[in-house]
Write a protein that holds these residues in place. Structure first.
Motif, short mmCIF file in Angstrom:
data_model
loop_
_atom_site.label_atom_id
_atom_site.label_comp_id
_atom_site.label_asym_id
_atom_site.label_seq_id
_atom_site.Cartn_x
_atom_site.Cartn_y
_atom_site.Cartn_z
N ARG A 116 -58.07 -29.49 -34.44
CA ARG A 116 -58.03 -29.69 -32.99
C ARG A 116 -56.93 -30.68 -32.60
N LEU A 120 -53.57 -29.99 -30.27
CA LEU A 120 -53.23 -30.82 -29.11
C LEU A 120 -51.83 -31.40 -29.25
N CYS A 185 -55.27 -26.22 -24.05
CA CYS A 185 -56.57 -25.81 -23.48
C CYS A 185 -57.47 -25.21 -24.55
N ARG A 188 -58.94 -28.02 -26.62
CA ARG A 188 -60.00 -28.76 -25.95
C ARG A 188 -61.34 -28.04 -26.03
N SER A 189 -61.29 -26.72 -26.17
CA SER A 189 -62.54 -25.96 -26.22
C SER A 189 -63.10 -25.86 -27.63
#
Length: 224
Positions: A116, A120, A185, A188-189
């Protein structure tokens, strides 16, 4: 459904970002930022980029000449060179960071938190690269418009106009920014699968009759 949406968003974002990065690299080096056609000699077309000026003749011959010293260049060309090179470097960095963070990539599969963060970081690098591409292209286009409509220049003097690289640079910046946004995005999920919370241990004093059987203390008969 959520995993499928994330995979599609990551694939689409990576594709857009790669397309924008390649387009940005092409925009950096092609001498097509401005074009000029001479009324006296319509067989010649002048084109200018960040690194050289070229003359294309009707018979197909192209003659290019590099700009002079870097310090002798106008500020718009100096800053545009630096920003476009920065954009290309950030695009490459974004590829290296975002690729291991994709769901289909086997690297770091046992570390969802790291994947993750990589997504990002890659999305942020792509987004910054997009801004670094849009800024110089828009600045050069703005100066071109000002020079074209400059009333102090006689009408007989030829005017520079937009070249193909200007439009390619705008598309490149938009693709880089959109790809970076999609990757960010989708990152972030991403959430690690939460395990069911363990049952709370209650003290034997707080448990009611429904909580289980409680042994009663044995009474002993006192023999006097």
């Amino acid at each position: 459904m959520a995993g499928s949406w994330r995979a599609k968003a990551q694939a689409g974002g990576m594709l857009l970002a790669l397309l924008g990065w390649v387009s940005s690299c092409v925009t950096t080096f092609v001498p097509l930022w401005k074009s000029l056609s001479l009324d006296l000699n319509e067989l010649e077309v002048w084109t200018m980029g960040l690194w050289q000026v070229c003359i294309a003749r009707e018979e197909g011959a192209v003659e290019c000449r590099a700009h002079g010293s870097f310090l002798a260049l106008p500020p718009v060309l100096r800053v545009s060179r630096l920003l476009m090179c920065l954009s290309n470097g950030l695009g490459l960095l974004g590829c290296l960071l975002a690729a291991p963070g994709l769901e289909g990539w086997r690297a770091c599969e046992d570390k969802p938190g790291l994947k993750r963060r990589l997504l990002l970081a890659g999305g942020a690098a792509f987004g910054t690269a997009g801004m670094a591409t849009l800024a110089p292209v828009s600045w050069v286009a703005y100066n071109t418009v000002l020079d074209f409509w400059d009333d102090t220049v006689p009408d007989i003097v030829p005017r520079w106009e937009f070249g193909e690289a200007t439009f390619l640079g705008w598309f490149a910046g938009a693709f880089l920014a959109a790809g970076g946004l999609l990757l960010a995005c989708s990152a972030r999920s991403v959430r690690t699968e939460t395990l069911p919370a363990p049952a709370c241990r209650q003290s034997s004093a707080a448990q009611g009759p429904a909580g289980g059987h409680h042994p009663h203390p044995k009474t002993t008969d006192l023999v006097i």
